[in-house]
Design an enzyme around this catalytic site. Sequence first.
Site, mmCIF file in Angstrom:
data_model
loop_
_atom_site.group_PDB
_atom_site.id
_atom_site.type_symbol
_atom_site.label_atom_id
_atom_site.label_comp_id
_atom_site.label_asym_id
_atom_site.label_seq_id
_atom_site.Cartn_x
_atom_site.Cartn_y
_atom_site.Cartn_z
ATOM 1 N N ASN A 17 -23.312 0.218 33.116
ATOM 2 C CA ASN A 17 -24.571 0.743 32.576
ATOM 3 C C ASN A 17 -24.700 0.426 31.092
ATOM 4 O O ASN A 17 -25.601 0.918 30.428
ATOM 5 C CB ASN A 17 -24.617 2.274 32.762
ATOM 6 C CG ASN A 17 -24.753 2.643 34.220
ATOM 7 O OD1 ASN A 17 -25.586 2.107 34.929
ATOM 8 N ND2 ASN A 17 -23.898 3.558 34.681
ATOM 9 N N HIS A 20 -25.365 -3.095 25.912
ATOM 10 C CA HIS A 20 -24.797 -3.987 24.882
ATOM 11 C C HIS A 20 -23.874 -5.026 25.540
ATOM 12 O O HIS A 20 -23.894 -6.195 25.173
ATOM 13 C CB HIS A 20 -23.982 -3.183 23.864
ATOM 14 C CG HIS A 20 -24.802 -2.231 23.075
ATOM 15 N ND1 HIS A 20 -25.634 -2.626 22.061
ATOM 16 C CD2 HIS A 20 -24.930 -0.886 23.156
ATOM 17 C CE1 HIS A 20 -26.235 -1.577 21.539
ATOM 18 N NE2 HIS A 20 -25.826 -0.503 22.193
ATOM 19 N N ASP A 77 -13.460 -3.649 31.881
ATOM 20 C CA ASP A 77 -13.040 -2.512 31.077
ATOM 21 C C ASP A 77 -12.402 -3.086 29.820
ATOM 22 O O ASP A 77 -11.690 -4.088 29.876
ATOM 23 C CB ASP A 77 -12.046 -1.635 31.852
ATOM 24 C CG ASP A 77 -11.972 -0.235 31.266
ATOM 25 O OD1 ASP A 77 -12.958 0.217 30.652
ATOM 26 O OD2 ASP A 77 -10.925 0.422 31.420
ATOM 27 N N PHE A 157 -21.796 -2.396 19.000
ATOM 28 C CA PHE A 157 -21.616 -1.042 19.513
ATOM 29 C C PHE A 157 -20.148 -0.638 19.378
ATOM 30 O O PHE A 157 -19.309 -1.434 18.951
ATOM 31 C CB PHE A 157 -22.071 -0.968 20.983
ATOM 32 C CG PHE A 157 -21.205 -1.745 21.944
ATOM 33 C CD1 PHE A 157 -21.283 -3.123 22.013
ATOM 34 C CD2 PHE A 157 -20.307 -1.090 22.767
ATOM 35 C CE1 PHE A 157 -20.480 -3.836 22.890
ATOM 36 C CE2 PHE A 157 -19.493 -1.797 23.661
ATOM 37 C CZ PHE A 157 -19.591 -3.179 23.712
ATOM 38 N N GLY A 158 -19.870 0.611 19.760
ATOM 39 C CA GLY A 158 -18.490 1.103 19.809
ATOM 40 C C GLY A 158 -17.763 0.954 18.480
ATOM 41 O O GLY A 158 -18.243 1.382 17.428
ATOM 42 N N ASP A 160 -17.193 -1.766 16.817
ATOM 43 C CA ASP A 160 -17.564 -2.995 16.088
ATOM 44 C C ASP A 160 -17.606 -2.810 14.560
ATOM 45 O O ASP A 160 -17.205 -3.722 13.825
ATOM 46 C CB ASP A 160 -18.910 -3.541 16.574
ATOM 47 C CG ASP A 160 -18.783 -4.337 17.871
ATOM 48 O OD1 ASP A 160 -17.646 -4.632 18.277
ATOM 49 O OD2 ASP A 160 -19.823 -4.663 18.475
ATOM 50 N N LYS A 180 -20.116 -12.928 17.517
ATOM 51 C CA LYS A 180 -19.308 -12.179 18.509
ATOM 52 C C LYS A 180 -19.302 -12.897 19.859
ATOM 53 O O LYS A 180 -18.264 -12.961 20.529
ATOM 54 C CB LYS A 180 -19.853 -10.751 18.654
ATOM 55 C CG LYS A 180 -18.866 -9.819 19.351
ATOM 56 C CD LYS A 180 -19.354 -8.391 19.450
ATOM 57 C CE LYS A 180 -18.366 -7.566 20.262
ATOM 58 N NZ LYS A 180 -18.896 -6.256 20.668
ATOM 59 N N HIS A 185 -13.274 -11.057 22.667
ATOM 60 C CA HIS A 185 -12.483 -10.730 23.859
ATOM 61 C C HIS A 185 -13.324 -10.885 25.128
ATOM 62 O O HIS A 185 -12.920 -11.488 26.101
ATOM 63 C CB HIS A 185 -11.998 -9.280 23.720
ATOM 64 C CG HIS A 185 -13.056 -8.356 23.167
ATOM 65 N ND1 HIS A 185 -13.613 -8.535 21.922
ATOM 66 C CD2 HIS A 185 -13.724 -7.298 23.697
ATOM 67 C CE1 HIS A 185 -14.538 -7.617 21.708
ATOM 68 N NE2 HIS A 185 -14.627 -6.854 22.774
HETATM 69 P P1 IMP Z 1 -15.455 0.691 28.125
HETATM 70 O O1 IMP Z 1 -14.985 -0.664 28.471
HETATM 71 O O2 IMP Z 1 -16.941 0.813 28.303
HETATM 72 O O3 IMP Z 1 -14.672 1.771 28.800
HETATM 73 O O4 IMP Z 1 -15.262 0.839 26.576
HETATM 74 C C1 IMP Z 1 -14.184 1.532 25.989
HETATM 75 C C2 IMP Z 1 -14.521 1.906 24.581
HETATM 76 O O5 IMP Z 1 -14.408 0.778 23.753
HETATM 77 C C3 IMP Z 1 -15.919 2.470 24.381
HETATM 78 O O6 IMP Z 1 -15.834 3.471 23.384
HETATM 79 C C4 IMP Z 1 -16.711 1.293 23.878
HETATM 80 O O7 IMP Z 1 -17.749 1.684 23.009
HETATM 81 C C5 IMP Z 1 -15.632 0.511 23.118
HETATM 82 N N1 IMP Z 1 -15.882 -0.928 23.254
HETATM 83 C C6 IMP Z 1 -15.886 -1.671 24.393
HETATM 84 N N2 IMP Z 1 -16.150 -2.959 24.097
HETATM 85 C C7 IMP Z 1 -16.330 -3.014 22.766
HETATM 86 C C8 IMP Z 1 -16.651 -4.080 21.889
HETATM 87 O O8 IMP Z 1 -16.860 -5.233 22.267
HETATM 88 N N3 IMP Z 1 -16.763 -3.746 20.581
HETATM 89 C C9 IMP Z 1 -16.568 -2.473 20.114
HETATM 90 N N4 IMP Z 1 -16.269 -1.459 20.896
HETATM 91 C C10 IMP Z 1 -16.155 -1.716 22.222
#
Ligand code: IMP
Length: 203
Positions: A17, A20, A77, A157-158, A160, A180, A185
């Site tokens: 969902n 980003h 993930d 996001f997250g 970054d 990016k 990754h």
């Molecule tokens: P998930 O893969 O959605 O479970 O992400 C795990 C955590 O890492 C979440 O808090 C995301 O916001 C953060 N996250 C996942 N991918 C990225 C990224 O590419 N950049 C920054 N934060 C990320």
Amino acid sequence: MPQTTLPFMRKIIFASNNKHKAEEIRAVLGGQFDIITLKEAGIEIDIPEPHETLAENASEKSMVIHRLTGMDCFSEDTGLEVDALGGAPGVRSARYAGEQANADENLQKLLAEMKGIEHRAARFRTVISLILNGQEYIFEGTCEGSITNSASGSTGFGYDPVFMPAQYDKTFAELGIEVKSVISHRKKAIEKMTAFLGAIENK
Ligand code: IMP
């Protein structure tokens, strides 16, 4: 620019969902495959991530969506591994500051944990689980870098705003999706998946 989809283009559901992530994946793919998000597929579901590894969480998400739709699909993930914190937050990156924590709370907790620490090496790790014709394939990508002393930048996001990829002097949030989507990754994991899909298509 609108993406053109050719009639024979392979359709794959992206079991997430996170808009980003979908945007980054489409930027990497440049229209090579027809990626459909859960929302676009009309599926409303929040799949938990209860496992101890990124691969198990990714598998669970893609298996659930495959069982639900019968379609080819993939999920991913991602975790941020900080060396000075023994690899944390890692698989718990989304819930680092608590089960209901938002991105800013997670990021602030990370900065607090890293306060005064000199060794700031870290990496993002993405694991993709692809279900193709009922069979699972796993792909992984990492991006090395370091944790900054404070947050900067407004894109992405997250984590970054606090992650500076190696060989750059700006955070992912300052560099933007153009950079990016070339070095991340997620890009590296997606590239492995598309090479695999391309090889199958050309058989
Ligand atoms: P998930 O893969 O959605 O479970 O992400 C795990 C955590 O890492 C979440 O808090 C995301 O916001 C953060 N996250 C996942 N991918 C990225 C990224 O590419 N950049 C920054 N934060 C990320």
